[in-house]
Design an enzyme around this catalytic site. Structure first.
Site, PDB file in Angstrom:
ATOM      1  N   GLU A  39       0.892  -1.229   0.070  1.00 16.26           N
ATOM      2  CA  GLU A  39       0.030  -0.073   0.128  1.00 16.26           C
ATOM      3  C   GLU A  39       0.847   1.292  -0.087  1.00 16.26           C
ATOM      4  OE1 GLU A  39      -4.018   1.412   2.208  1.00 16.26           O
ATOM      5  OE2 GLU A  39      -2.439   0.865   3.537  1.00 16.26           O
ATOM      6  N   LYS A 122      -8.453   3.904  -2.845  1.00 18.84           N
ATOM      7  CA  LYS A 122      -9.198   3.339  -1.763  1.00 18.84           C
ATOM      8  C   LYS A 122     -10.382   4.095  -1.471  1.00 18.84           C
ATOM      9  CE  LYS A 122      -7.788   1.979   2.951  1.00 18.84           C
ATOM     10  NZ  LYS A 122      -6.631   2.021   3.855  1.00 18.84           N
ATOM     11  N   CYS A 157      -5.365  -2.840   2.290  1.00 20.47           N
ATOM     12  CA  CYS A 157      -5.369  -2.761   3.730  1.00 20.47           C
ATOM     13  C   CYS A 157      -6.518  -3.026   4.450  1.00 20.47           C
ATOM     14  CB  CYS A 157      -4.979  -1.323   4.245  1.00 20.47           C
ATOM     15  SG  CYS A 157      -4.209  -1.300   5.899  1.00 20.47           S
TER      16      CYS A 157
END
Length: 297
Positions: A39, A122, A157
């Site tokens: 990430e 995200k 994540c």
């Protein structure tokens, strides 16, 4: 398949781009057809978000935004050229800056011809991230692309711990999934943020979806730990190491033994797509249909 467990050149876009290209070449030299990065590997996870108030973070924030990459920018083009040169697919975690100066926790999938076939952001940056990153668009984020190495999807994540997102992605019949994570040397006393909890969620994703999952992570080196240990409170909130890279099979088990938590390198495994299961099909042996690739972005 190669999953990165490495330390970026913290908050330095140019230097981390160079290291990215070096790792791409190494993975290809070792026979990998895919390399997956953690990430916001580019330019490193903003560890400072967890270590002080926004006033204390101000200088770090300015540096970080300046060193976030632009889609179609020079760093993107250099990495795409490296993918083409070495004939390897790159799943890159990147802090992406848009024309308005906002930044996003993004993932770009660049195929072996150098074409970017997926660019996602995200959906909901979590906890401290939400004070810094903008949210992604749900209409362009939950996508699986068909490639020469199988159908591939990606999440970042905490997205792996959101049941609705998992349900949507599992319905898209991924064969290979990239679960990108940061370094787990942050706030070690916070058990829900630990490597154990989050890798359990990742192995569960693999078993639930009956797919292979590459879970790359970052490593915190001694120099960064020292920089952010200037007070006793901060020293308790950051530790060196923190690498927890895994490659999980459709049974949720490790395909290959993981690296040491402070080891900088690549975790490489050979996978057999015939072992992939379709979670929503009553016949686990039925083939996975090809999906149309997302248009180049």
């Amino acid at each position: 398949m190669a999953a990165v467990q490495s330390e970026p050149v913290w908050f330095d876009l140019a230097a981390t781009t160079e290291k990215t290209i070096t790792l791409i070449a190494e993975a290809a030299r070792k026979g990998a057809r895919v390399i997956a990065f953690p990430e916001v590997w580019l330019p490193g996870y903003p560890v400072f978000l967890w270590l002080g108030d926004e006033q204390w973070q101000a200088d770090y924030r300015r540096t970080y935004i300046k060193n976030s990459a632009e889609h179609g920018g020079p760093e993107h083009k250099r990495i795409a050229a490296a993918a083409r040169e070495h004939g390897i697919m790159v799943v890159l975690g990147v802090s992406e800056r848009d024309a308005e100066g906002r930044i996003f926790i993004a993932q770009w999938i660049i195929d072996e011809s150098g074409k970017t076939i997926l660019a996602r952001r995200k959906l909901k940056p979590s906890n401290a991230e939400g004070t810094f990153y903008a949210a992604g668009d749900p209409n362009t984020n939950l996508i699986v692309v068909d490639t020469n190495v199988g159908t591939i999807g990606a999440l970042n994540c905490s997205e792996h711990k959101r049941p609705l997102l998992r349900h949507i992605m599992l319905g898209l019949n991924e064969q290979i999934h990239v679960a990108a994570w940061p370094a787990f040397g942050l706030v070690p006393e916070n058990i829900p943020m630990s490597a154990k909890v989050n890798m359990n969620a990742t192995s569960g994703y693999a078993a639930e979806g009956g797919m292979f999952v590459l879970a790359p992570t970052q490593v915190i080196g001694a120099a960064l730990q020292k920089e952010f240990s200037d007070t006793p409170e901060r020293a308790r909130m950051i530790s060196s190491g923190g690498g927890a890279t895994h490659i999980f099979g459709p049974d949720g088990q490790d395909v290959v033994a993981p690296l040491g938590h402070d080891e900088d390198g690549l975790l490489i495994a050979t996978i057999d797509l015939s072992k992939v299961r379709r979670p929503f099909d009553p016949d686990p042996l039925s083939p996975i249909p090809a999906l149309a690739s997302q248009s180049a972005v």
